[in-house]
Design an enzyme around this catalytic site. Structure first.
Site, PDB file in Angstrom:
ATOM      1  N   CYS A 122     -27.182  -2.411  50.377  1.00  0.00           N
ATOM      2  CA  CYS A 122     -27.398  -0.509  51.158  1.00  0.00           C
ATOM      3  C   CYS A 122     -28.664  -1.209  51.937  1.00  0.00           C
ATOM      4  CB  CYS A 122     -27.616   0.257  49.836  1.00  0.00           C
ATOM      5  SG  CYS A 122     -28.769  -0.171  48.985  1.00  0.00           S
ATOM      6  N   CYS A 156     -28.380  -9.537  48.144  1.00  0.00           N
ATOM      7  CA  CYS A 156     -28.871  -9.357  46.688  1.00  0.00           C
ATOM      8  C   CYS A 156     -27.956  -8.562  46.078  1.00  0.00           C
ATOM      9  CB  CYS A 156     -29.327  -7.972  47.317  1.00  0.00           C
ATOM     10  SG  CYS A 156     -28.107  -6.752  47.950  1.00  0.00           S
ATOM     11  N   ARG A 195     -36.327  -7.044  35.543  1.00  0.00           N
ATOM     12  CA  ARG A 195     -37.354  -7.565  36.246  1.00  0.00           C
ATOM     13  C   ARG A 195     -38.794  -7.714  35.439  1.00  0.00           C
ATOM     14  NH1 ARG A 195     -38.432  -4.743  40.446  1.00  0.00           N
ATOM     15  NH2 ARG A 195     -35.689  -5.239  41.148  1.00  0.00           N
ATOM     16  N   CYS A 235     -26.006  -2.584  40.358  1.00  0.00           N
ATOM     17  CA  CYS A 235     -26.670  -1.396  41.053  1.00  0.00           C
ATOM     18  C   CYS A 235     -26.416   0.025  41.665  1.00  0.00           C
ATOM     19  CB  CYS A 235     -27.205  -2.350  42.412  1.00  0.00           C
ATOM     20  SG  CYS A 235     -28.634  -1.811  43.342  1.00  0.00           S
ATOM     21  N   ARG A 266     -45.926  -4.530  42.516  1.00  0.00           N
ATOM     22  CA  ARG A 266     -44.746  -5.486  41.715  1.00  0.00           C
ATOM     23  C   ARG A 266     -45.288  -6.205  41.726  1.00  0.00           C
ATOM     24  NH1 ARG A 266     -39.436  -1.860  43.034  1.00  0.00           N
ATOM     25  NH2 ARG A 266     -39.716   0.293  42.969  1.00  0.00           N
ATOM     26  N   CYS A 283     -33.807  -5.286  49.269  1.00  0.00           N
ATOM     27  CA  CYS A 283     -34.012  -6.368  49.003  1.00  0.00           C
ATOM     28  C   CYS A 283     -33.473  -6.956  48.726  1.00  0.00           C
ATOM     29  CB  CYS A 283     -32.892  -5.271  47.170  1.00  0.00           C
ATOM     30  SG  CYS A 283     -33.605  -4.139  46.415  1.00  0.00           S
ATOM     31  N   LYS A 332     -42.919   2.661  45.723  1.00  0.00           N
ATOM     32  CA  LYS A 332     -43.380   1.409  45.517  1.00  0.00           C
ATOM     33  C   LYS A 332     -44.067   0.460  46.416  1.00  0.00           C
ATOM     34  CE  LYS A 332     -39.000  -0.227  47.128  1.00  0.00           C
ATOM     35  NZ  LYS A 332     -37.625  -0.658  47.659  1.00  0.00           N
ATOM     36  N   LYS A 382     -45.556  -3.716  47.768  1.00  0.00           N
ATOM     37  CA  LYS A 382     -45.824  -5.273  47.896  1.00  0.00           C
ATOM     38  C   LYS A 382     -46.639  -5.981  47.922  1.00  0.00           C
ATOM     39  CE  LYS A 382     -40.306  -3.976  47.476  1.00  0.00           C
ATOM     40  NZ  LYS A 382     -38.820  -4.800  47.454  1.00  0.00           N
TER      41      LYS A 382
END
Length: 563
Positions: A472, A426, A74, A432, A144, A476, A206, A208
């Site tokens: 899931c 996603c 990414r 994935c 990110r 995303c 993470k 964002k």
């Protein structure tokens, strides 16, 4: 917290020598196509995830072969702006050096390469570096890729906001030299790497960040830890309202996890933007949960210590006091597909790219079409957080030429419905590793079914439902901000959520759990029938489900989501 055992990821980061680990040793290991031990996690800090093709995993096992290991990369593209020259370079790499030959536009407003084999990984990073792109900190426990509202109309305001997105991204980047040393053959020095903002063990989880320009909420602020809402006076940016603690990921069966809206901390002037960004990140760095990664995001820290306490600490660290938030309103979050004219007289063509997947399909050579536009376009491209692509800054004299290329390659299709334009998924299967059910491959046919239901009940052609599917519960595809959100539970089965709204400010609630696609379509048919017959003037589907008592609103995520 100090008495609890730290998660193993904390050991991994502490022992990694500022994210170096033994990645270089793994790169030279030709016995396996994958990365081993800690490096499997560490490459994420360098913008990559190790994956394999799950469609052929069982067959390879029968042949006594390991899974077909590869990486997804990414890129770091703050605000999603990319030049035609850069585009042609990534197009060429995708064609020559990936298993699938595609470029995927993502909900993080950047592009991904899928299916890069180990021998091509260093070449990939060096190719990107040559055109001024990297993948530093697009995954892992760091801040990110910074999103920015894609606003091609108010060009001057967008440019200011975009510049701040870049500044925030650079300010919060890891300072370690590991990326350059490993991938770009940078000189290896005896170094005392320091991470004044992220810390020697980086963030608990993470993180964002977005910059958003009302009235568009195309970046979905409530999906992010930190959001800067642009406040303008007479067309000039004067500061930001700061929203903290949004996030959508959860874990099936674990009620300590939940999606959460961001809290509004107040207004700050432009000159304090970077100080506030650093203060929020360092507070989360020091206060976040490092024992249980499922509860390690900023949203859980705010709920554990109290939003007011967290806000006061940010004020202390940034040396400011938040002023009351300035008025703003979100009215939409979709991309304006087609041509729009900016205040500077330039034209901008937003191309709808279903699922963000640019590939040459039979009769629709999308990837080739964008490359052909890039060969003649003198402006730039803007990737959107809705997985679409804008050809920005087109002079009037070039409009017809660019539109013809787009139409000839299937990039413009006047028959695409508003429902399809407002649906998203996603990646999910087959690449994935977290996917429990289909999403990207399932979305097109499912949207067709929903289109037929809308038509059956006489809904106007310009009406639609914000529909999102994730394979899931990790969020995303941002299903937890949709009017209808499907979250994968098992092959062919989803949790069905209702009650989000059009402008993305309300989390939906589970309506039915672990049901089949046929059951979902039957429910949608019944719900749309009621919406068509009982709606108030202009009432969106999500708002209708709340008003009609079909689903209860989620006012406070932790309290209401599971109630």
């Amino acid at each position: 917290m100090s008495e609890q055992k730290l998660s193993d990821n904390e050991r991994l980061k502490r022992e990694s020598n500022f994210l170096r680990g033994t990645i270089e040793t793994d790169l030279s290991d030709q016995i396996t196509g994958g990365f081993t031990a800690d490096n499997f996690q560490l490459i994420r800090f360098h913008g990559m995830y190790q994956q394999d093709d799950r469609d052929i995993r069982a067959e390879r096992a029968k042949q006594k072969l390991e899974p077909l290991h590869n990486v997804m990369l990414r890129a770091r593209m703050p605000g999603g702006v990319i030049t035609p020259t850069q585009w042609l370079a990534i197009d060429k790499f995708a064609e020559a050096h990936t298993l699938y030959g595609s470029i995927r536009l993502t909900t993080r407003q950047t592009f991904q390469f899928h299916g890069v084999l180990k021998p091509n990984i260093k070449l990939m990073h060096q190719t990107l570096n040559q055109i001024g792109i990297d993948s530093i900190a697009t995954a892992g426990d760091v801040n990110r890729n910074v999103l920015c509202t894609t606003n091609p109309v108010e060009s001057e305001l967008h440019q200011e906001a975009y510049e701040w997105a870049k500044k925030i991204s650079e300010h919060l980047l890891p300072k370690t030299r590991a990326y350059a040393e490993i991938w770009l053959d940078g000189e290896k020095l005896e170094t005392t790497d320091e991470e004044p903002i992220l810390g020697s063990t980086y963030l608990p989880r993470k993180f964002k960040t977005t910059v958003v320009i009302p009235p568009q909420n195309d970046v979905d602020v409530h999906a992010n830890d930190l959001n800067f809402v642009a406040i303008a006076e007479e067309g000039k940016l004067v500061g930001f309202n700061v929203l903290v603690g949004g996030g959508l990921a959860m874990t099936h069966g674990d009620k300590s996890t939940y999606p959460r809206r961001a809290d509004d901390f107040g207004f700050v002037p432009l000159e304090k933007t970077l100080d506030v960004a650093a203060a929020v990140v360092t507070t989360q760095r020091d206060w976040g949960n490092r024992s249980n990664r499922k509860n390690a995001k900023t949203k859980y820290t705010l709920d554990r210590v109290g939003s007011d306490v967290f806000k006061a600490e940010v004020e202390k660290r940034a040396g400011i006091a938040f002023a009351p938030s300035r008025p703003y309103e979100f009215t939409d979050r979709g991309d304006r597909i087609g041509w729009v004219e900016g205040i500077d007289g330039k034209h901008h063509l937003a191309l709808f790219i279903e699922n963000g997947r640019l590939l040459d399909y039979p009769g629709k050579p999308l990837k080739t079409g964008v490359a052909e536009i890039a060969k003649i376009h003198q402006g730039d491209f803007r990737m959107t957080a809705n997985q679409n692509l804008i050809v920005a800054g087109v002079p009037t004299a070039e409009k017809a030429r660019i539109e013809k290329i787009a139409r000839d390659h299937g990039l413009i299709d006047d028959g695409v419905s508003e429902q399809r334009k407002n649906s998203m998924a996603c990646v999910s299967l087959p690449t994935c590793p977290l996917a429990m059910a289909e999403a990207e491959r399932f979305l097109p046919s499912f949207v067709t079914d929903v289109e037929q239901i809308l038509e059956k009940h006489g809904l106007p052609k310009d009406d639609n439902i914000i529909l999102r599917i994730t394979g899931c519960p990790n969020g995303c595809g941002r299903a937890m901000l949709a009017e209808i959100g499907l979250v994968g539970k098992a092959p062919g089965r989803y949790n069905f959520h209702l009650g989000g709204n059009r402008n993305g400010t309300r989390v939906p609630k589970m309506y039915r759990e672990n049901i089949t696609v046929d059951q979902i379509l039957e429910d949608i048919d019944q719900l749309v029938a009621r919406w068509a017959n009982e709606r108030e003037d202009g009432e969106g589907f999500g708002d209708f489900t709340i008003r009609a008592g079909i689903i209860a609103p989620v006012e406070v995520s932790k309290r209401d989501f599971y109630a």
